[in-house]
Every structure is written in C-alpha cells, then in structure tokens.
Write a protein that holds these residues in place. Structure first.
Motif, PDB file in Angstrom:
ATOM      1  N   TRP A 106      29.590  -0.391 -21.185  1.00 13.94           N
ATOM      2  CA  TRP A 106      30.036  -1.916 -21.355  1.00 13.94           C
ATOM      3  C   TRP A 106      31.149  -2.451 -21.224  1.00 13.94           C
ATOM      4  CZ3 TRP A 106      26.918  -1.043 -26.656  1.00 13.94           C
ATOM      5  CH2 TRP A 106      25.993  -0.260 -26.490  1.00 13.94           C
ATOM      6  N   PHE A 107      32.405  -1.672 -21.131  1.00 15.98           N
ATOM      7  CA  PHE A 107      33.671  -1.948 -21.400  1.00 15.98           C
ATOM      8  C   PHE A 107      34.976  -1.288 -20.333  1.00 15.98           C
ATOM      9  CE2 PHE A 107      32.866  -1.926 -25.680  1.00 15.98           C
ATOM     10  CZ  PHE A 107      32.235  -2.603 -26.130  1.00 15.98           C
ATOM     11  N   ASN A 108      34.004  -0.432 -19.353  1.00 19.79           N
ATOM     12  CA  ASN A 108      34.909  -0.659 -18.550  1.00 19.79           C
ATOM     13  C   ASN A 108      36.148   0.611 -18.749  1.00 19.79           C
ATOM     14  OD1 ASN A 108      34.787  -0.170 -15.047  1.00 19.79           O
ATOM     15  ND2 ASN A 108      36.371  -1.613 -15.025  1.00 19.79           N
ATOM     16  N   SER A 109      35.512   1.995 -19.934  1.00 22.43           N
ATOM     17  CA  SER A 109      36.736   2.163 -20.952  1.00 22.43           C
ATOM     18  C   SER A 109      36.104   3.442 -19.903  1.00 22.43           C
ATOM     19  CB  SER A 109      36.626   2.283 -21.723  1.00 22.43           C
ATOM     20  OG  SER A 109      37.553   3.424 -22.543  1.00 22.43           O
ATOM     21  N   ARG A 110      36.981   4.194 -18.167  1.00 16.76           N
ATOM     22  CA  ARG A 110      37.028   5.195 -17.892  1.00 16.76           C
ATOM     23  C   ARG A 110      38.426   6.347 -17.943  1.00 16.76           C
ATOM     24  NH1 ARG A 110      33.812   3.012 -13.758  1.00 16.76           N
ATOM     25  NH2 ARG A 110      34.319   0.806 -13.553  1.00 16.76           N
ATOM     26  N   GLU A 111      38.927   6.017 -18.455  1.00 21.12           N
ATOM     27  CA  GLU A 111      39.514   6.919 -18.778  1.00 21.12           C
ATOM     28  C   GLU A 111      39.619   8.118 -19.971  1.00 21.12           C
ATOM     29  OE1 GLU A 111      44.292   5.615 -18.905  1.00 21.12           O
ATOM     30  OE2 GLU A 111      44.330   5.320 -16.744  1.00 21.12           O
ATOM     31  N   ILE A 112      40.186   8.902 -19.661  1.00 17.90           N
ATOM     32  CA  ILE A 112      39.842   9.647 -21.179  1.00 17.90           C
ATOM     33  C   ILE A 112      40.946  11.327 -21.313  1.00 17.90           C
ATOM     34  CG2 ILE A 112      37.910  11.752 -19.905  1.00 17.90           C
ATOM     35  CD1 ILE A 112      36.701  11.560 -22.377  1.00 17.90           C
ATOM     36  N   ASN A 113      41.951  10.826 -21.727  1.00 18.47           N
ATOM     37  CA  ASN A 113      42.771  12.108 -22.241  1.00 18.47           C
ATOM     38  C   ASN A 113      42.154  14.012 -21.789  1.00 18.47           C
ATOM     39  OD1 ASN A 113      44.066  14.142 -23.736  1.00 18.47           O
ATOM     40  ND2 ASN A 113      45.765  12.466 -23.492  1.00 18.47           N
ATOM     41  N   PHE A 114      43.009  14.232 -21.282  1.00 17.90           N
ATOM     42  CA  PHE A 114      42.654  15.186 -20.408  1.00 17.90           C
ATOM     43  C   PHE A 114      42.420  16.742 -21.783  1.00 17.90           C
ATOM     44  CE2 PHE A 114      43.965  19.537 -19.605  1.00 17.90           C
ATOM     45  CZ  PHE A 114      43.183  20.051 -17.904  1.00 17.90           C
ATOM     46  N   SER A 115      43.024  16.211 -22.987  1.00 14.89           N
ATOM     47  CA  SER A 115      42.244  17.542 -24.506  1.00 14.89           C
ATOM     48  C   SER A 115      40.679  16.975 -24.690  1.00 14.89           C
ATOM     49  CB  SER A 115      42.968  17.386 -25.347  1.00 14.89           C
ATOM     50  OG  SER A 115      45.089  17.469 -24.999  1.00 14.89           O
ATOM     51  N   ALA A 116      40.742  15.112 -24.593  1.00 17.86           N
ATOM     52  CA  ALA A 116      39.474  14.813 -25.415  1.00 17.86           C
ATOM     53  C   ALA A 116      37.892  15.569 -24.208  1.00 17.86           C
ATOM     54  CB  ALA A 116      39.851  12.886 -25.264  1.00 17.86           C
ATOM     55  N   CYS A 117      38.613  15.507 -22.825  1.00 21.77           N
ATOM     56  CA  CYS A 117      37.568  15.631 -22.301  1.00 21.77           C
ATOM     57  C   CYS A 117      38.030  17.794 -22.401  1.00 21.77           C
ATOM     58  CB  CYS A 117      39.065  15.611 -20.571  1.00 21.77           C
ATOM     59  SG  CYS A 117      37.533  16.082 -18.881  1.00 21.77           S
ATOM     60  N   LEU A 118      38.169  18.004 -22.609  1.00 22.05           N
ATOM     61  CA  LEU A 118      38.407  19.253 -23.626  1.00 22.05           C
ATOM     62  C   LEU A 118      37.592  19.430 -24.267  1.00 22.05           C
ATOM     63  CD1 LEU A 118      41.263  21.410 -21.821  1.00 22.05           C
ATOM     64  CD2 LEU A 118      39.567  20.864 -20.311  1.00 22.05           C
ATOM     65  N   ALA A 119      37.894  18.947 -25.009  1.00 18.92           N
ATOM     66  CA  ALA A 119      36.879  18.679 -26.425  1.00 18.92           C
ATOM     67  C   ALA A 119      35.586  18.556 -26.121  1.00 18.92           C
ATOM     68  CB  ALA A 119      37.713  17.827 -27.350  1.00 18.92           C
ATOM     69  N   GLN A 120      35.519  17.299 -25.255  1.00 23.30           N
ATOM     70  CA  GLN A 120      34.043  16.747 -25.238  1.00 23.30           C
ATOM     71  C   GLN A 120      33.202  18.103 -23.931  1.00 23.30           C
ATOM     72  OE1 GLN A 120      33.085  13.594 -21.705  1.00 23.30           O
ATOM     73  NE2 GLN A 120      32.155  12.695 -23.163  1.00 23.30           N
TER      74      GLN A 120
END
Length: 329
Positions: A106-120
């Motif tokens: 919806w918002f083209n929000s493509r970035e994800i923090n490295f730590s957030a990526c590991l948590a996901q």
C-alpha cells in the motif's frame, strides 16, 4: 526526464551487486529491502486485496474461536484447550508477516531494520514449529479419547494439558533460536535486497557471501527431523485410532467416531503438505519463476490461519451450535 521503473532499478542493483566491481559492503547491514512480489510491483495494490481479505478472515475467525472457548464452560476440555493454543499460534504467525506486507503493497514501505528482520524471522519459524507441536498434541488427545475413553479425563488433566502446551512453546522457542544467530554471523557483501515481502531464514541466508551451509543444513534438519518426527507420531496415533474404529460393531458407530477426527485431519493436511512441498521447492526448484514462488508461499503462510477456524467452526458441533445460538433465539 522519465524516471526508471522500480523493477528495472532493482534489476540494475542486483546485477551490480553481483559483479566483480562491487565495492558496497553489507557485512553489517542496518536495513534490508523487501521487494514484495518482484516483477509485479505495478499490481501490488490488487495483489494486496486477497491477502488482506485472508488476514481479516484469519483474525476474525481465530478471535471468535478464542472467545467461544473462553466463555463456553462446556468447551473447557483438552481438545478445546489445544484449539485455543492453535488459534493464538495462527494469530501470531499471520500478524508477524501481514502488517509489513501490507505496508509494502500500500505505501511502498520496503525497508526493514536488520534487528526487526531477525525478530520477524524468529517469530515466524518459532510459531510454525509450535503449530506443528500443537497438531501432535491434538493427535494424542484424539488417540486417548478413542482408544482409552474411560481414562481420557484422568490422563489429560488440566495440569497435563498446560505442561504439554508449555513444552510445545519451549520446543518452538529453542529450535527457532539458532536461526537469527546463524543469520547474524554471516557477512552480507552481495546485496541487502530480499526478493519477497517478509524475512524468512533461507531468504536472508541466500544473501550471505560466506559459506552458509550450516544455516541451510540446520533448516533442513528442522524440516525433515522435526516435522518428520511430528508426522510420524501423528501417523502412529491414527494407526491405532483406525484399528479401534474398524473394530467397532456398527457402521454408524465407526462413522460417528471417525467424524471426531475429521477437523484435525483436515487441519494437519493444510499445514504439513504445503509446508514440506514449499520447503523443498525453495531449496531445489531453481526454474520456478520468482514471482510465482513468492505468491504461492505467501498464500500458504496465510492459508492455515484462515482455514483452521473455518474447519473447526464448521466441523465441530459444539462450536457450530455456539455460533448459531444467536440466530436461533
């Protein structure tokens, strides 16, 4: 001057990052870039519609199961406690991936923090392992209820059910724990672009520029050994269940007893068959178009959370009656 389409910019980035002139160092990336569905960026809004609908159905369905089991005293038994755990697990799995996925669409929000990526990544694999364990616990409940009906209430007491639930939670947490630690140790000097809308173990590991076979082997260990053991235990339980069912004197008795297992059988088929298929396809099917693979795996991740409450709501008489009660007054 016309702007270069996003998909072409991504392709140029990928080609550049894999070339010998690569000077960008992603050894400790602060962020990853999630692409959504590569090649279908222009259709992201349309793609989001069925996924959003599946998520809404999953949330409403599982919260309904939680509410009914909690408020209906007649459902305070082992089978429904395990169903309660399954609903929580499905809610966590779907909510782990969907908010970020919809933000991309919806918002083209493509970035994800490295730590957030590991948590996901951790929560996705942790609760998937937990869901597999809950299906084993449900199979054990069906085995005791059918093969040892007079001892069911003494074997599966509330304290035993709570201990089984805790064991499943600890097993999921411990088995998923190596995934983020393994991912964190690899250097990332190729690219920080993940060609899908969420962080999964192998999707991140494939970006590493070191020998990451340990991650791949551990992932295969979890898929084959863990799920293989769980499926073996479920199969053993149902072998004993079928022996008892076929020994019953009348056809009506056999059908009535078997019907108590149909919901569980449907749920485990929805969970295990695609899980094994897509795990193997992700590692070995190199000729599958990337956008097709991403779409199918996304559907798979949302399918069990959406279908489980429907399966149990339609097939389980006590839940069905509770759902229809407001309509009958």
């Amino acid at each position: 001057m016309q702007e270069t389409p996003f998909c072409l910019r991504v392709e140029h980035l990928l080609l550049y990052s894999m070339s010998g002139s690569n000077t960008t160092d992603f050894t400790n990336p602060s962020t990853f870039i999630l692409l959504g569905v590569p090649g279908l960026e222009a259709a992201h809004v349309w793609i989001s519609i069925p996924f959003c609908a599946m998520y809404v159905i999953a949330v409403l369905g599982n919260f309904t199961i939680l509410f009914i089991v909690k408020t209906e005293s007649s459902l305070h038994g082992p089978m429904y406690y395990f169903l309660f755990m399954l609903a929580i697990t499905d809610l966590v799995i779907s909510t782990t991936i969907m908010p970020k996925m919809l933000a991309i669409y919806w918002f083209n929000s493509r970035e994800i923090n490295f730590s957030a990526c590991l948590a996901q990544l951790y929560f996705l694999h942790c609760f998937s392992v937990m869901e597999s364990g809950i299906f084993v616990a449900m199979a054990f409940d069906r085995y005791v209820a059918i093969c040892h009906p007079l001892r069911h209430s003494t074997i599966l007491t509330n304290s035993v059910v709570a201990k089984i639930g805790l064991a499943m939670m600890l097993r999921g947490g411990m088995l998923a724990l190596p995934f983020p630690f393994l991912v964190r140790q690899w250097p990332y000097c190729k690219t920080n672009i993940i060609p899908q809308p969420y962080c999964a173990h192998m999707a991140v590991v494939k970006l590493a520029c070191a020998d990451s076979r340990a991650s791949s082997y551990y992932g295969l260990f979890v898929v084959f050994c863990l799920i293989g053991l769980d499926v073996s235990f479920i199969s053993l339980s149902y072998t004993q269940i079928l022996r008892v069912i076929f020994s019953l004197p009348t056809k009506d008795a056999r059908l009535k007893t078997f019907e108590t297992c149909i919901s569980h059988l449907c749920a485990i088929l929805v969970f295990y068959i695609p899980n094994l298929f897509f795990s193997l396809m992700y590692r070995f099917a190199q000729n599958v178009p990337l956008h097709f693979h991403v779409l199918i795996v996304n559907v798979y991740l949302l399918m069990p959370p959406m279908l489980n409450p429907i399966i149990y709501g339609v097939r389980t008489k006590q839940i069905r009656d509770r759902l229809l009660r407001p309509c009958t007054h």
